[in-house]
Design a protein around this motif. Structure first.
Motif, PDB file in Angstrom:
ATOM      1  N   ARG A   1       0.826  -1.212   0.000  1.00 41.78           N
ATOM      2  CA  ARG A   1       0.000   0.000   0.000  1.00 41.78           C
ATOM      3  C   ARG A   1       0.857   1.258   0.000  1.00 41.78           C
ATOM      4  O   ARG A   1       0.571   2.209  -0.744  1.00 41.78           O
ATOM      5  N   VAL A   2       1.907   1.276   0.809  1.00 41.33           N
ATOM      6  CA  VAL A   2       2.745   2.466   0.913  1.00 41.33           C
ATOM      7  C   VAL A   2       3.475   2.729  -0.411  1.00 41.33           C
ATOM      8  O   VAL A   2       3.490   3.855  -0.916  1.00 41.33           O
ATOM      9  N   VAL A   3       4.105   1.678  -0.974  1.00 38.35           N
ATOM     10  CA  VAL A   3       4.833   1.850  -2.238  1.00 38.35           C
ATOM     11  C   VAL A   3       3.887   2.291  -3.343  1.00 38.35           C
ATOM     12  O   VAL A   3       4.175   3.245  -4.095  1.00 38.35           O
ATOM     13  N   GLU A   4       2.762   1.649  -3.465  1.00 39.52           N
ATOM     14  CA  GLU A   4       1.832   1.972  -4.546  1.00 39.52           C
ATOM     15  C   GLU A   4       1.206   3.351  -4.373  1.00 39.52           C
ATOM     16  O   GLU A   4       0.915   4.038  -5.358  1.00 39.52           O
ATOM     17  N   THR A   5       1.054   3.805  -3.136  1.00 42.44           N
ATOM     18  CA  THR A   5       0.565   5.166  -2.902  1.00 42.44           C
ATOM     19  C   THR A   5       1.598   6.196  -3.325  1.00 42.44           C
ATOM     20  O   THR A   5       1.273   7.200  -3.972  1.00 42.44           O
ATOM     21  N   GLU A   6       2.862   5.967  -2.959  1.00 45.06           N
ATOM     22  CA  GLU A   6       3.921   6.903  -3.346  1.00 45.06           C
ATOM     23  C   GLU A   6       4.067   6.970  -4.863  1.00 45.06           C
ATOM     24  O   GLU A   6       4.226   8.053  -5.435  1.00 45.06           O
ATOM     25  N   VAL A   7       4.017   5.819  -5.506  1.00 45.05           N
ATOM     26  CA  VAL A   7       4.132   5.795  -6.970  1.00 45.05           C
ATOM     27  C   VAL A   7       2.959   6.532  -7.609  1.00 45.05           C
ATOM     28  O   VAL A   7       3.142   7.319  -8.551  1.00 45.05           O
ATOM     29  N   ALA A   8       1.759   6.308  -7.106  1.00 36.09           N
ATOM     30  CA  ALA A   8       0.579   6.978  -7.660  1.00 36.09           C
ATOM     31  C   ALA A   8       0.677   8.489  -7.495  1.00 36.09           C
ATOM     32  O   ALA A   8       0.276   9.250  -8.398  1.00 36.09           O
ATOM     33  N   GLU A   9       1.208   8.947  -6.360  1.00 34.38           N
ATOM     34  CA  GLU A   9       1.350  10.387  -6.152  1.00 34.38           C
ATOM     35  C   GLU A   9       2.357  11.000  -7.123  1.00 34.38           C
ATOM     36  O   GLU A   9       2.140  12.094  -7.652  1.00 34.38           O
ATOM     37  N   VAL A  10       3.458  10.296  -7.353  1.00 39.04           N
ATOM     38  CA  VAL A  10       4.453  10.797  -8.314  1.00 39.04           C
ATOM     39  C   VAL A  10       3.867  10.811  -9.723  1.00 39.04           C
ATOM     40  O   VAL A  10       4.083  11.756 -10.494  1.00 39.04           O
TER      41      VAL A  10
ATOM     42  N   ALA B   1       0.723  11.159 -10.545  1.00 41.51           N
ATOM     43  CA  ALA B   1      -0.340  12.159 -10.662  1.00 41.51           C
ATOM     44  C   ALA B   1       0.172  13.581 -10.501  1.00 41.51           C
ATOM     45  O   ALA B   1      -0.239  14.489 -11.248  1.00 41.51           O
ATOM     46  N   ASP B   2       1.081  13.794  -9.536  1.00 39.66           N
ATOM     47  CA  ASP B   2       1.486  15.163  -9.197  1.00 39.66           C
ATOM     48  C   ASP B   2       2.918  15.493  -9.559  1.00 39.66           C
ATOM     49  O   ASP B   2       3.324  16.654  -9.491  1.00 39.66           O
ATOM     50  N   GLY B   3       3.718  14.483  -9.902  1.00 38.05           N
ATOM     51  CA  GLY B   3       5.095  14.736 -10.272  1.00 38.05           C
ATOM     52  C   GLY B   3       5.987  15.016  -9.081  1.00 38.05           C
ATOM     53  O   GLY B   3       5.608  14.829  -7.923  1.00 38.05           O
ATOM     54  N   ILE B   4       7.194  15.457  -9.364  1.00 33.92           N
ATOM     55  CA  ILE B   4       8.164  15.812  -8.337  1.00 33.92           C
ATOM     56  C   ILE B   4       8.274  17.331  -8.284  1.00 33.92           C
ATOM     57  O   ILE B   4       7.725  18.037  -9.131  1.00 33.92           O
ATOM     58  N   THR B   5       9.012  17.844  -7.313  1.00 33.55           N
ATOM     59  CA  THR B   5       9.144  19.289  -7.158  1.00 33.55           C
ATOM     60  C   THR B   5      10.420  19.789  -7.836  1.00 33.55           C
ATOM     61  O   THR B   5      11.334  19.012  -8.146  1.00 33.55           O
TER      62      THR B   5
ATOM     63  N   GLU C   1       9.129  18.263 -18.264  1.00 31.51           N
ATOM     64  CA  GLU C   1       9.526  17.088 -19.039  1.00 31.51           C
ATOM     65  C   GLU C   1       9.648  15.859 -18.140  1.00 31.51           C
ATOM     66  O   GLU C   1       9.210  14.764 -18.513  1.00 31.51           O
ATOM     67  N   VAL C   2      10.239  16.051 -16.967  1.00 30.37           N
ATOM     68  CA  VAL C   2      10.386  14.938 -16.029  1.00 30.37           C
ATOM     69  C   VAL C   2       9.019  14.431 -15.587  1.00 30.37           C
ATOM     70  O   VAL C   2       8.742  13.221 -15.599  1.00 30.37           O
ATOM     71  N   ASN C   3       8.144  15.347 -15.208  1.00 31.53           N
ATOM     72  CA  ASN C   3       6.833  14.933 -14.708  1.00 31.53           C
ATOM     73  C   ASN C   3       5.965  14.309 -15.792  1.00 31.53           C
ATOM     74  O   ASN C   3       5.170  13.398 -15.519  1.00 31.53           O
ATOM     75  N   ALA C   4       6.128  14.757 -17.023  1.00 29.36           N
ATOM     76  CA  ALA C   4       5.352  14.179 -18.119  1.00 29.36           C
ATOM     77  C   ALA C   4       5.749  12.729 -18.370  1.00 29.36           C
ATOM     78  O   ALA C   4       4.886  11.856 -18.559  1.00 29.36           O
ATOM     79  N   VAL C   5       7.040  12.452 -18.369  1.00 31.02           N
ATOM     80  CA  VAL C   5       7.473  11.080 -18.647  1.00 31.02           C
ATOM     81  C   VAL C   5       7.184  10.173 -17.451  1.00 31.02           C
ATOM     82  O   VAL C   5       6.860   8.984 -17.626  1.00 31.02           O
ATOM     83  N   LEU C   6       7.270  10.699 -16.233  1.00 26.99           N
ATOM     84  CA  LEU C   6       6.895   9.903 -15.064  1.00 26.99           C
ATOM     85  C   LEU C   6       5.419   9.522 -15.120  1.00 26.99           C
ATOM     86  O   LEU C   6       5.043   8.384 -14.826  1.00 26.99           O
ATOM     87  N   ALA C   7       4.582  10.472 -15.500  1.00 30.20           N
ATOM     88  CA  ALA C   7       3.146  10.201 -15.603  1.00 30.20           C
ATOM     89  C   ALA C   7       2.866   9.149 -16.662  1.00 30.20           C
ATOM     90  O   ALA C   7       2.034   8.249 -16.468  1.00 30.20           O
TER      91      ALA C   7
END
Length: 285
Positions: free
Chosen positions: A192-201, A203-207, A263-269
């Motif tokens: 649950r924790v890993v999949e939540t962190e991955v889903a947040e990245v 959906a919202d990307g990194i800073t 660019e980073v957030n687009a490819v992560l998504a």
């Protein structure tokens, strides 16, 4: 010796989980098969087949020789040319990209002390111009002690000793994977924790701050690597064999600094949005 390596690998549940994940990510394809082979394929080899394989592929046009350090370049070239004087010809292997979608995943029950979990997503090949943007984003996700996954899984909850994410770039395909292991009673929480962190990245990307830290780390690692002859040799060999050229340091730094946050957030998504393929090894898997 190869059979012993296979035995050792079978004794490591983390390696087994990684193998199961590759099989599920690339079903029916060479990328999904264990590099060492199987006991059956290894035992079927004889001297004649090995010699024929060597004669076909180990020829001068197919080989890259890299050297770094106190090397006389001219003398090295002369000696290598003489050694391979009768080893001309050669042919490039024909590669076929994966044509099947990943399967849902694999599980293997074993009486191990920990449950080993591996998540995977199909990703970019090594020629994709977005590969460095993905590498930076993956580093923020799970590439170090300050990564999102390390903080959430180990520092905040003590779920695992280590958790890491990494890209795997091949000539015609790629994968992004995450690996961790935990107590069987906490396996559900780990997932649950890993999949939540991955889903947040996804959906919202990194800073912007996270990107800058990762960028500086990549740049520093490349510069520090130049102080070691072995690292220099590896850089030369990898560049020539995988890309047909050795990227100058100035070009590497320029390209790295030019990567934008969007660019980073687009490819992560794009990579992380699909459901992960998951492999699990352990009791109750």
């Amino acid at each position: 010796m190869i059979l012993e390596e296979l035995n050792l690998q079978e004794d490591d549940p983390g390696d087994v989980a990684a193998t199961l994940l590759e099989e599920a990510l690339f079903p029916g394809h060479a990328l999904g098969r264990e590099v060492l082979g199987t006991r059956e394929t290894v035992e079927a080899l004889d001297r004649r087949s090995i010699a024929a394989f060597h004669d076909r592929w180990y020829r001068a046009p197919n080989l890259v020789l890299a050297a770094a350090g106190a090397v006389d370049h001219g003398r090295l070239v002369e000696r290598v040319a003489a050694a391979f004087a009768d080893r001309g010809g050669g042919e490039a292997p024909v590669r076929t990209p994966p044509d099947r979608l990943p399967t849902e995943g694999r599980t293997l029950r074993r009486p191990t002390e920990a449950v080993h979990v591996a998540w995977g997503w199909r990703s970019l090949d090594r020629h994709d111009p977005r590969r460095r943007a993905l590498a930076l984003g993956t580093h923020v996700l799970g590439g170090g002690l300050s990564s999102r996954l390390f903080q959430a899984v180990r520092e905040d909850r003590g779920l695992a000793y280590s958790v890491f994410a990494g890209p795997h770039l091949y000539g015609d395909a790629g994968a992004l994977t995450v690996h961790a292991a935990t107590d069987p009673d906490r396996a559900g929480e780990l997932r649950r924790v890993v999949e939540t962190e991955v889903a947040e990245v996804a959906a919202d990307g990194i800073t912007a701050d996270e990107l800058e830290i990762a960028r500086r780390g990549f740049e520093g690692a490349r510069l520090l690597g130049l102080e070691d002859s072995g690292s220099r040799m590896t850089r030369l060999g990898n560049g020539q064999s995988l890309y047909g050229r050795v990227e100058p340091l100035e070009e590497f730094v320029e390209r790295l600094r030019a990567i934008r946050l969007d660019e980073v957030n687009a490819v992560l998504a794009e990579v992380l949005a699909p459901d992960a393929t998951v492999a699990v090894v352990g009791p109750g898997a």
